[in-house]
Motif scaffolding. Structure first.
Motif, PDB file in Angstrom:
ATOM      1  N   LEU A 233     -39.651 -17.592  52.109  1.00  0.00           N
ATOM      2  CA  LEU A 233     -40.542 -16.500  52.503  1.00  0.00           C
ATOM      3  C   LEU A 233     -41.139 -16.756  53.889  1.00  0.00           C
ATOM      4  CD1 LEU A 233     -42.378 -15.822  49.132  1.00  0.00           C
ATOM      5  CD2 LEU A 233     -40.782 -14.291  50.294  1.00  0.00           C
TER       6      LEU A 233
ATOM      7  N   GLN B 277     -38.586 -16.034  56.519  1.00  0.00           N
ATOM      8  CA  GLN B 277     -38.430 -14.591  56.692  1.00  0.00           C
ATOM      9  C   GLN B 277     -39.624 -14.002  57.439  1.00  0.00           C
ATOM     10  OE1 GLN B 277     -37.697 -12.951  52.809  1.00  0.00           O
ATOM     11  NE2 GLN B 277     -35.700 -13.942  52.633  1.00  0.00           N
ATOM     12  N   ALA B 278     -40.818 -14.475  57.114  1.00  0.00           N
ATOM     13  CA  ALA B 278     -42.031 -13.982  57.783  1.00  0.00           C
ATOM     14  C   ALA B 278     -42.014 -14.341  59.260  1.00  0.00           C
ATOM     15  CB  ALA B 278     -43.274 -14.542  57.100  1.00  0.00           C
TER      16      ALA B 278
ATOM     17  N   HIS C 127     -39.535 -14.477  61.102  1.00  0.00           N
ATOM     18  CA  HIS C 127     -38.600 -13.566  61.763  1.00  0.00           C
ATOM     19  C   HIS C 127     -39.005 -12.098  61.620  1.00  0.00           C
ATOM     20  CE1 HIS C 127     -36.195 -17.273  61.495  1.00  0.00           C
ATOM     21  NE2 HIS C 127     -35.824 -16.875  62.688  1.00  0.00           N
TER      22      HIS C 127
ATOM     23  N   ASP D 290     -40.396 -10.367  58.921  1.00  0.00           N
ATOM     24  CA  ASP D 290     -40.303  -9.659  57.639  1.00  0.00           C
ATOM     25  C   ASP D 290     -41.702  -9.502  57.047  1.00  0.00           C
ATOM     26  OD1 ASP D 290     -39.984  -8.847  54.990  1.00  0.00           O
ATOM     27  OD2 ASP D 290     -38.161 -10.025  54.712  1.00  0.00           O
ATOM     28  N   ARG D 291     -42.249  -8.320  57.194  1.00  0.00           N
ATOM     29  CA  ARG D 291     -43.606  -8.051  56.698  1.00  0.00           C
ATOM     30  C   ARG D 291     -43.677  -8.181  55.172  1.00  0.00           C
ATOM     31  NH1 ARG D 291     -48.135  -5.029  58.903  1.00  0.00           N
ATOM     32  NH2 ARG D 291     -49.462  -4.407  57.169  1.00  0.00           N
ATOM     33  N   GLY D 292     -42.624  -7.818  54.495  1.00  0.00           N
ATOM     34  CA  GLY D 292     -42.594  -7.929  53.040  1.00  0.00           C
ATOM     35  C   GLY D 292     -42.718  -9.372  52.587  1.00  0.00           C
ATOM     36  N   ALA D 293     -42.113 -10.293  53.329  1.00  0.00           N
ATOM     37  CA  ALA D 293     -42.216 -11.713  53.002  1.00  0.00           C
ATOM     38  C   ALA D 293     -43.650 -12.189  53.185  1.00  0.00           C
ATOM     39  CB  ALA D 293     -41.265 -12.528  53.875  1.00  0.00           C
TER      40      ALA D 293
END
Length: 71
Positions: free
Chosen positions: A7, A10-11, A13, A15-18
């Motif tokens: 997570l 991903q964050a 990079h 990724d707001r969802g992460a």
């Protein structure tokens, strides 16, 4: 369920969802800890928990998932 390190990667990079998943995963335990440490001051605990997450977001790029441990 993704591991915390995944997570975070991903964050980093964008990724707001992460980032939201990390918040959802750790908000309650951090709030509970801070609540106890502040003598059960709810408003202060909420403010400090928000500060923790702001610092997390600001420091994401320096985070090393290889060093992550959770007890």
């Amino acid at each position: 369920m993704l591991q915390t390190g995944d997570l975070v990667n991903q964050a980093i990079h964008g990724d707001r969802g992460a980032l939201e998943a990390l918040f959802g995963r750790y908000q309650r335990p951090i709030l509970s800890f801070v609540y106890r440490m502040t003598g059960r001051n709810g408003a202060l605990a909420e403010d400090l928990t928000q500060d923790v997450f702001l610092r997390v977001v600001a420091g994401l790029e320096r985070f090393d998932p290889e060093k992550l441990t959770r007890s």
